[in-house]
Design a protein around this motif. Sequence first.
Motif, PDB file in Angstrom:
ATOM      1  N   SER A  64       5.195  -0.994  -0.015  1.00 46.34           N
ATOM      2  CA  SER A  64       4.006  -0.143   0.066  1.00 46.34           C
ATOM      3  C   SER A  64       3.774   0.420   1.467  1.00 46.34           C
ATOM      4  N   VAL A  65       4.291  -0.237   2.486  1.00 43.61           N
ATOM      5  CA  VAL A  65       4.049   0.237   3.854  1.00 43.61           C
ATOM      6  C   VAL A  65       4.638   1.635   4.089  1.00 43.61           C
ATOM      7  N   PHE A 104       5.256   3.871   1.899  1.00 42.34           N
ATOM      8  CA  PHE A 104       4.483   4.707   0.986  1.00 42.34           C
ATOM      9  C   PHE A 104       3.173   5.139   1.650  1.00 42.34           C
ATOM     10  N   VAL A 105       2.512   4.205   2.308  1.00 42.43           N
ATOM     11  CA  VAL A 105       1.240   4.495   2.984  1.00 42.43           C
ATOM     12  C   VAL A 105       1.478   5.329   4.239  1.00 42.43           C
ATOM     13  N   ALA A 120       1.982   8.836   3.222  1.00 38.18           N
ATOM     14  CA  ALA A 120       0.715   9.447   2.799  1.00 38.18           C
ATOM     15  C   ALA A 120      -0.136   9.832   4.006  1.00 38.18           C
ATOM     16  N   TRP A 121      -0.159   8.987   5.043  1.00 41.11           N
ATOM     17  CA  TRP A 121      -0.932   9.304   6.246  1.00 41.11           C
ATOM     18  C   TRP A 121      -0.303  10.461   7.029  1.00 41.11           C
ATOM     19  N   GLU A 167      -2.147  13.175   2.588  1.00 37.54           N
ATOM     20  CA  GLU A 167      -2.055  13.419   1.150  1.00 37.54           C
ATOM     21  C   GLU A 167      -3.430  13.484   0.486  1.00 37.54           C
ATOM     22  N   TYR A 196      -4.655   9.177   1.221  1.00 39.28           N
ATOM     23  CA  TYR A 196      -4.019   8.304   2.203  1.00 39.28           C
ATOM     24  C   TYR A 196      -4.872   7.076   2.493  1.00 39.28           C
ATOM     25  N   LYS A 214      -4.433   4.776  -0.642  1.00 39.58           N
ATOM     26  CA  LYS A 214      -3.122   4.129  -0.693  1.00 39.58           C
ATOM     27  C   LYS A 214      -2.984   3.017   0.334  1.00 39.58           C
ATOM     28  N   SER A 215      -3.833   3.020   1.347  1.00 42.37           N
ATOM     29  CA  SER A 215      -3.809   1.949   2.346  1.00 42.37           C
ATOM     30  C   SER A 215      -4.291   0.621   1.783  1.00 42.37           C
ATOM     31  N   MET A 274      -3.244  -0.926  -0.908  1.00 42.01           N
ATOM     32  CA  MET A 274      -2.188  -1.766  -1.473  1.00 42.01           C
ATOM     33  C   MET A 274      -1.576  -2.740  -0.460  1.00 42.01           C
ATOM     34  N   PRO A 275      -1.120  -2.310   0.716  1.00 44.80           N
ATOM     35  CA  PRO A 275      -0.556  -3.308   1.635  1.00 44.80           C
ATOM     36  C   PRO A 275      -1.597  -4.300   2.142  1.00 44.80           C
TER      37      PRO A 275
END
Length: 166
Positions: free
Chosen positions: A109-110, A112-113, A116-117, A121, A132, A135-136, A138-139
């Motif tokens: 997930s890192v 992925f995040v 996004a940042w 996104e 973004y 999505k943060s 999840m980690p």
Amino acid sequence: MTALRKFCENIVEWTGIIFCFLAVPLCLLVVFEVGLRIISDPTIWSFEVSLILFGAHYFLLAAYGLKYKSHAVIDIFTSKANRNLVKTFQIISYVLLFFPFTIGLLIMSVPFVIDAWKNMETSWSMWGQPLYIVKSIMPIAMLLLVMQGIAEMIKLIFPESQEVKQ
């Protein structure tokens, strides 16, 4: 080991206490939206915000639920077993199932995040809220789960590290 267990459990405890209050704006938002549907037209943003709040509530409180044993447990293999066999089975389950899954999701997930940042996104919807930040979650949630899993393993392996509850 006791200090590590207490550290992990304190962080999970405080994040659980803080993030449980995500249910309040979620409930208010749903009541607001239902009221608007009765009176006039619904908003374009409330459905997405309610999904985001529910997802954040679900993910961020998973470790808190693990701490207080609120997750569903299917004990068909261990219901008639003695205490040592149950502890052994739990340790094996943590090592073979829990930690690979949570650490794998954390690692995956890192990037992925980060992506996004970098792209700032946003949602594809008409409202286009920023994703973004969402999505943060999840980690952060996976890190909390790993921390609580470590605390649970310490309790299983070193039962004397638990305080005696009176």
